[in-house]
Scaffold this active site. Structure first.
Site, PDB file in Angstrom:
ATOM      1  N   ASP A   1      45.171  33.202  58.651  1.00 27.27           N
ATOM      2  CA  ASP A   1      46.092  32.106  58.944  1.00 27.27           C
ATOM      3  C   ASP A   1      46.945  31.792  57.718  1.00 27.27           C
ATOM      4  O   ASP A   1      47.815  30.912  57.762  1.00 27.27           O
ATOM      5  CB  ASP A   1      45.363  30.864  59.482  1.00 27.27           C
ATOM      6  CG  ASP A   1      44.351  30.307  58.503  1.00 27.27           C
ATOM      7  OD1 ASP A   1      44.122  30.921  57.445  1.00 27.27           O
ATOM      8  OD2 ASP A   1      43.783  29.234  58.810  1.00 27.27           O
ATOM      9  N   SER A   2      46.746  32.575  56.638  1.00 23.69           N
ATOM     10  CA  SER A   2      47.682  32.538  55.511  1.00 23.69           C
ATOM     11  C   SER A   2      49.059  32.999  55.975  1.00 23.69           C
ATOM     12  O   SER A   2      50.046  32.851  55.256  1.00 23.69           O
ATOM     13  CB  SER A   2      47.179  33.422  54.358  1.00 23.69           C
ATOM     14  OG  SER A   2      46.790  34.699  54.834  1.00 23.69           O
ATOM     15  N   ASP A  35      41.886  35.194  62.143  1.00 23.28           N
ATOM     16  CA  ASP A  35      41.540  33.816  61.826  1.00 23.28           C
ATOM     17  C   ASP A  35      41.793  32.925  63.026  1.00 23.28           C
ATOM     18  O   ASP A  35      42.881  32.956  63.618  1.00 23.28           O
ATOM     19  CB  ASP A  35      42.428  33.299  60.678  1.00 23.28           C
ATOM     20  CG  ASP A  35      41.725  33.346  59.345  1.00 23.28           C
ATOM     21  OD1 ASP A  35      40.477  33.405  59.306  1.00 23.28           O
ATOM     22  OD2 ASP A  35      42.429  33.327  58.314  1.00 23.28           O
ATOM     23  N   LYS A  80      37.440  34.963  62.738  1.00 25.71           N
ATOM     24  CA  LYS A  80      36.892  34.298  61.543  1.00 25.71           C
ATOM     25  C   LYS A  80      37.125  32.797  61.668  1.00 25.71           C
ATOM     26  O   LYS A  80      38.208  32.373  62.079  1.00 25.71           O
ATOM     27  CB  LYS A  80      37.544  34.842  60.270  1.00 25.71           C
ATOM     28  CG  LYS A  80      37.116  34.099  59.000  1.00 25.71           C
ATOM     29  CD  LYS A  80      37.425  34.869  57.717  1.00 25.71           C
ATOM     30  CE  LYS A  80      38.824  34.725  57.202  1.00 25.71           C
ATOM     31  NZ  LYS A  80      39.241  33.352  56.878  1.00 25.71           N
ATOM     32  N   GLU A 131      36.427  28.922  59.604  1.00 26.00           N
ATOM     33  CA  GLU A 131      36.100  28.262  58.337  1.00 26.00           C
ATOM     34  C   GLU A 131      35.080  27.149  58.576  1.00 26.00           C
ATOM     35  O   GLU A 131      35.276  26.309  59.455  1.00 26.00           O
ATOM     36  CB  GLU A 131      37.363  27.646  57.717  1.00 26.00           C
ATOM     37  CG  GLU A 131      38.365  28.678  57.248  1.00 26.00           C
ATOM     38  CD  GLU A 131      39.594  28.036  56.599  1.00 26.00           C
ATOM     39  OE1 GLU A 131      39.599  26.818  56.331  1.00 26.00           O
ATOM     40  OE2 GLU A 131      40.561  28.780  56.357  1.00 26.00           O
ATOM     41  N   GLU A 182      35.260  32.125  49.261  1.00 29.33           N
ATOM     42  CA  GLU A 182      36.545  31.997  48.561  1.00 29.33           C
ATOM     43  C   GLU A 182      36.432  31.037  47.381  1.00 29.33           C
ATOM     44  O   GLU A 182      35.969  29.894  47.507  1.00 29.33           O
ATOM     45  CB  GLU A 182      37.619  31.490  49.555  1.00 29.33           C
ATOM     46  CG  GLU A 182      38.984  31.334  48.895  1.00 29.33           C
ATOM     47  CD  GLU A 182      40.139  31.186  49.886  1.00 29.33           C
ATOM     48  OE1 GLU A 182      39.922  31.311  51.110  1.00 29.33           O
ATOM     49  OE2 GLU A 182      41.274  30.946  49.423  1.00 29.33           O
TER      50      GLU A 182
HETATM   51  O1  KIV Z   1      43.937  33.372  55.692  1.00 28.81           O
HETATM   52  C1  KIV Z   1      43.566  34.181  54.824  1.00 28.81           C
HETATM   53  O2  KIV Z   1      44.344  35.000  54.319  1.00 28.81           O
HETATM   54  C2  KIV Z   1      42.175  34.138  54.398  1.00 28.81           C
HETATM   55  C3  KIV Z   1      41.795  34.935  53.188  1.00 28.81           C
HETATM   56  C4  KIV Z   1      42.291  34.264  51.975  1.00 28.81           C
HETATM   57  C5  KIV Z   1      40.341  35.188  53.131  1.00 28.81           C
HETATM   58  O3  KIV Z   1      41.385  33.472  54.992  1.00 28.81           O
END
Ligand code: KIV
Length: 273
Positions: free
Chosen positions: A53-54, A92, A122, A124, A191
């Protein structure tokens, strides 16, 4: 069944990662958000592609990861899957699609799996989202955990500084890591936490632990593609190794193109019909 849906012999699965960690073979993971980049990183033999989600930061220009929607993540993930032959693709789950209740979490995860043909999701968080994780897992969807700096909680912490520097925070990470493993997560991202804590977690867990800013005593590493390629230039945390200065190269290539157009150097005789 479409090509994107088939799992071929060479494709990395969650079991491949499990075996790699058991054998002490390090796992390489990188983010990608589109077809062309996914094709490139996949052909470079990356083990795992994370549709992070980056994307909210590096693709959409938001300050945080919070605004990206489920539909937008699905668009990115489906594009990545179309460009991937070998790597395991993990997506994510965006902020607000799994924390509220476990039924909504399952519906969001099912949409990701159905509409993108990715391999896993994934999430969090630790014990506070265990119900959601269990429900997603019960549908046969592999889940990767994510502890330490969890950018979706930025408003709670107010800073992107290194996490778990106090004993109580470190103890919570260890307890959460065990809870995620016990729930059935196939891997865990840690992280921006002290390397010694990440090492302890990796030693105590049997599932692969993948670090970003968590030192080298873990089972694998993940970086954001645009950061390691030097496309995002303003972000330089200590843990980031830049492998290219692609931002500068792109800028000078475009400057050259602008100049060639202005001077009528482009196109030349051979570049026309
Ligand atoms: O969203 C992302 O890119 C991440 C990584 C930094 C692990 O969760």
């Amino acid at each position: 069944m479409s090509i994107a849906n088939q799992i071929n012999d060479k494709q990395v699965t969650v079991h491949t990662l499990e075996n790699m960690a058991l054998k002490g073979e390090k796992i390489s993971m990188i983010t990608a958000y589109d077809y062309s980049m996914a094709k490139l990183v996949d052909s470079a033999n990356i083990d795992v592609i994370l549709v992070g989600d980056s994307a909210a930061n590096v693709m959409a220009g938001y300050q945080t990861t919070l605004p990206i929607t489920l539909n937008e993540m699905i668009y990115h993930a489906a594009s990545v899957v179309r460009g991937t032959k070998r790597a395991l693709v993990v997506v994510d789950m965006p902020f607000g699609t799994y924390q509220g209740n476990s039924k909504e979490a399952l519906n969001s995860a099912v949409r990701i799996m159905k509409e993108t043909a990715a391999n896993a999701v994934k999430l969090e968080g630790g014990q506070e989202i265990l119900e959601s994780i269990s429900r997603i897992l019960s549908a046969g969807i592999p889940v990767m955990g994510h502890l330490g700096l969890t950018p979706q909680s930025i408003n709670k912490f107010g800073t992107y500084a290194v996490r778990a520097t106090t004993t109580s925070e470190a103890d919570k990470i260890i307890a959460d890591a065990h809870a995620l493993e016990d729930a059935g997560c196939f891997a865990l991202v840690l992280e921006k936490i002290p390397a010694s804590l990440a090492q302890k977690v990796a030693q105590e867990l049997t599932i692969p632990v993948i670090g970003i800013g968590a030192g080298g005593y873990v089972d694998g590493q993940v970086l954001v593609l645009h950061d390691m390629l030097g496309i995002t230039q303003e972000f330089s945390p200590r843990f980031l190794r830049r492998y290219l200065s692609l931002g500068d190269e792109i800028k000078s290539a475009v400057q050259q193109y602008v100049s060639d157009v202005k001077t009528s150097d482009f196109p030349n005789e051979k570049e026309q019909y």
